[in-house]
Design an enzyme around this catalytic site. Structure first.
Site, PDB file in Angstrom:
ATOM      1  CB  SER A 139      -0.855  -0.007   1.275  1.00 59.62           C
ATOM      2  OG  SER A 139      -1.458   1.241   1.483  1.00 59.62           O
ATOM      3  CE1 TYR A 152      -4.172  -2.286   5.349  1.00 59.29           C
ATOM      4  CE2 TYR A 152      -3.358  -0.077   4.895  1.00 59.29           C
ATOM      5  CZ  TYR A 152      -3.900  -1.262   4.449  1.00 59.29           C
ATOM      6  OH  TYR A 152      -4.168  -1.435   3.106  1.00 59.29           O
TER       7      TYR A 152
HETATM    8  N1  LIG Z   1      -8.833  -0.380  -0.949  1.00 65.21           N
HETATM    9  C1  LIG Z   1      -7.734   0.343  -0.828  1.00 65.21           C
HETATM   10  O1  LIG Z   1      -7.785   1.597  -0.851  1.00 65.21           O
HETATM   11  C2  LIG Z   1      -6.410  -0.323  -0.673  1.00 65.21           C
HETATM   12  C3  LIG Z   1      -5.256   0.476  -0.778  1.00 65.21           C
HETATM   13  C4  LIG Z   1      -4.027  -0.119  -0.633  1.00 65.21           C
HETATM   14  C5  LIG Z   1      -3.909  -1.478  -0.410  1.00 65.21           C
HETATM   15  N2  LIG Z   1      -5.035  -2.227  -0.313  1.00 65.21           N
HETATM   16  C6  LIG Z   1      -4.882  -3.659  -0.062  1.00 65.21           C
HETATM   17  O2  LIG Z   1      -5.521  -4.388  -1.098  1.00 65.21           O
HETATM   18  C7  LIG Z   1      -5.945  -5.661  -0.586  1.00 65.21           C
HETATM   19  C8  LIG Z   1      -7.401  -5.864  -0.951  1.00 65.21           C
HETATM   20  O3  LIG Z   1      -8.162  -4.870  -0.285  1.00 65.21           O
HETATM   21  P1  LIG Z   1      -9.606  -4.428  -0.769  1.00 65.21           P
HETATM   22  O4  LIG Z   1      -9.625  -2.956  -0.794  1.00 65.21           O
HETATM   23  O5  LIG Z   1      -9.996  -5.191  -1.963  1.00 65.21           O
HETATM   24  O6  LIG Z   1     -10.444  -4.860   0.516  1.00 65.21           O
HETATM   25  P2  LIG Z   1     -11.703  -5.811   0.683  1.00 65.21           P
HETATM   26  O7  LIG Z   1     -12.727  -5.528  -0.349  1.00 65.21           O
HETATM   27  O8  LIG Z   1     -12.052  -5.715   2.132  1.00 65.21           O
HETATM   28  O9  LIG Z   1     -11.111  -7.262   0.376  1.00 65.21           O
HETATM   29  C9  LIG Z   1     -10.267  -7.939   1.286  1.00 65.21           C
HETATM   30  C10 LIG Z   1     -10.186  -9.369   0.846  1.00 65.21           C
HETATM   31  O10 LIG Z   1      -9.310 -10.071   1.743  1.00 65.21           O
HETATM   32  C11 LIG Z   1      -9.966 -11.235   2.197  1.00 65.21           C
HETATM   33  N3  LIG Z   1      -9.529 -11.603   3.533  1.00 65.21           N
HETATM   34  C12 LIG Z   1      -9.462 -10.834   4.634  1.00 65.21           C
HETATM   35  N4  LIG Z   1      -9.035 -11.557   5.674  1.00 65.21           N
HETATM   36  C13 LIG Z   1      -8.824 -12.817   5.206  1.00 65.21           C
HETATM   37  C14 LIG Z   1      -8.383 -14.024   5.799  1.00 65.21           C
HETATM   38  N5  LIG Z   1      -8.056 -14.092   7.093  1.00 65.21           N
HETATM   39  N6  LIG Z   1      -8.294 -15.131   5.018  1.00 65.21           N
HETATM   40  C15 LIG Z   1      -8.629 -15.078   3.704  1.00 65.21           C
HETATM   41  N7  LIG Z   1      -9.046 -13.965   3.089  1.00 65.21           N
HETATM   42  C16 LIG Z   1      -9.150 -12.852   3.840  1.00 65.21           C
HETATM   43  C17 LIG Z   1     -11.437 -10.883   2.200  1.00 65.21           C
HETATM   44  O11 LIG Z   1     -12.193 -12.074   2.188  1.00 65.21           O
HETATM   45  P3  LIG Z   1     -13.741 -12.107   2.698  1.00 65.21           P
HETATM   46  O12 LIG Z   1     -14.371 -10.817   2.256  1.00 65.21           O
HETATM   47  O13 LIG Z   1     -14.281 -13.303   1.989  1.00 65.21           O
HETATM   48  O14 LIG Z   1     -13.658 -12.238   4.168  1.00 65.21           O
HETATM   49  C18 LIG Z   1     -11.542 -10.073   0.913  1.00 65.21           C
HETATM   50  O15 LIG Z   1     -11.660 -10.948  -0.188  1.00 65.21           O
HETATM   51  C19 LIG Z   1      -5.664  -5.637   0.910  1.00 65.21           C
HETATM   52  O16 LIG Z   1      -4.448  -6.293   1.167  1.00 65.21           O
HETATM   53  C20 LIG Z   1      -5.530  -4.156   1.209  1.00 65.21           C
HETATM   54  O17 LIG Z   1      -4.752  -3.906   2.352  1.00 65.21           O
HETATM   55  C21 LIG Z   1      -6.284  -1.695  -0.446  1.00 65.21           C
END
Ligand SMILES: NC(=O)c1ccc[n+]([C@@H]2O[C@H](COP(=O)([O-])OP(=O)(O)OC[C@H]3O[C@@H](n4cnc5c(N)ncnc54)[C@H](OP(=O)(O)O)[C@@H]3O)[C@@H](O)[C@H]2O)c1
Length: 253
Positions: A139, A152
């Site tokens: 990130s 985080y």
């Molecule tokens: N959105 C942003 O602005 C942003 C920015 C920078 C980095 N990121 C990173 O991008 C990645 C995806 O984030 P997102 O924004 O797409 O968030 P999201 O929609 O909340 O998706 C998170 C995903 O991770 C899965 N997950 C969480 N805990 C888990 C576990 N213990 N075992 C297996 N799967 C798990 C969730 O599965 P379930 O929903 O099925 O529980 C979901 O599929 C993350 O690593 C996040 O830190 C996001």
């Protein structure tokens, strides 16, 4: 890697992971998708099948080492994995008070150990094949410790720095490593952020940028550029100059 044919993605049931799965889905592509929410994961898998991909989805918690080793090994046995995207992650912050030990450990368990549990079981087979691509979801928050989300930002820094080192370490093995550093992307993770998010990007756009970067084997896929520049500068400046400003930033829930 330009045209990966077998791709394993964790956190594919939502947000960026789901968008990546849908983007890569095509005839001749095998997708192995992991997540925890069965309903949402099944919907993503069905969309990918409709696009012609061969899909195997599984409910698997990335913090469960034994389950991950079994799942990843089985996926690789069936269709040797070209590209693994360690994407699953959780976010947590200090809007409701100081960060406790439980929150800190939970964030590291998913974001850091979960990525290790995804990537490490694949390394011996990739080494043997002298082929493979590893993508780690970090990130822009990894460039500076944020008082609003200490665990985080630290977890994402650990992942970024590990990936940078691993890329060099694996040089000459045929395995490449890319670290992905998105800014704000519109997903369930950011939907309840109680503050304005500059340059918030749709998840499909983020997935396209990530895919392009991975196809070019970029070491670091950081976007959007102005946010990357700001994050980089924040990390480069002495903390004494930025501490009081950082303390005033809104905090993550
Ligand atoms: N959105 C942003 O602005 C942003 C920015 C920078 C980095 N990121 C990173 O991008 C990645 C995806 O984030 P997102 O924004 O797409 O968030 P999201 O929609 O909340 O998706 C998170 C995903 O991770 C899965 N997950 C969480 N805990 C888990 C576990 N213990 N075992 C297996 N799967 C798990 C969730 O599965 P379930 O929903 O099925 O529980 C979901 O599929 C993350 O690593 C996040 O830190 C996001």
């Amino acid at each position: 890697m330009r045209n990966p044919r077998s791709i394993l993605i964790t956190g594919a049931s939502s947000g960026i992971g789901a968008a990546l799965a849908r983007l890569y889905a095509a005839k001749g592509v095998a997708l192995t998708l992991g997540g925890r929410d069965a309903g949402r994961l099944a919907k993503v898998a069905a969309d990918c099948r409709s696009a012609g991909a061969e899909v195997r989805e599984a409910i698997v918690d990335v913090t469960n080492l034994a389950a991950m080793e079994g799942w990843v090994a089985e996926a690789d046995r069936l269709r040797p994995v070209d590209l693994v995207i360690a994407n699953a992650g959780i976010s947590a912050g200090t809007a409701d008070g100081e960060e406790g030990a439980e929150q800190l450990r939970a964030v590291f368990a998913v974001n850091v150990d979960g990525a290790f549990n995804t990537v490490l079981p694949l390394l011996p087979a990739m080494r043997q094949r002298r082929r493979g691509q590893i993508a780690l979801m970090s990130s822009l928050a990894s460039f500076r410790g944020f008082p609003g989300a200490p665990a985080y930002s630290a977890s994402k820094a650990a992942l970024r720095v590990w990936g940078e080192g691993l890329r060099g370490d694996l040089h000459r093995t045929g395995i490449t490593v890319s670290v992905i550093c998105p800014g704000f992307v519109a997903s369930p993770m950011t939907s309840d952020n109680p503050f304005p998010m500059p340059m918030l990007m749709p998840v499909e756009q983020a997935a396209r940028i990530i895919r392009r970067g991975l196809a070019k084997d970029r070491a670091r896929i950081a976007f959007p550029l102005p946010m990357y520049a700001a994050a980089w500068l924040l990390g480069a400046l002495p903390p004494a100059l930025t501490d009081s400003w950082m303390r005033r930033l809104p905090k993550k829930r």
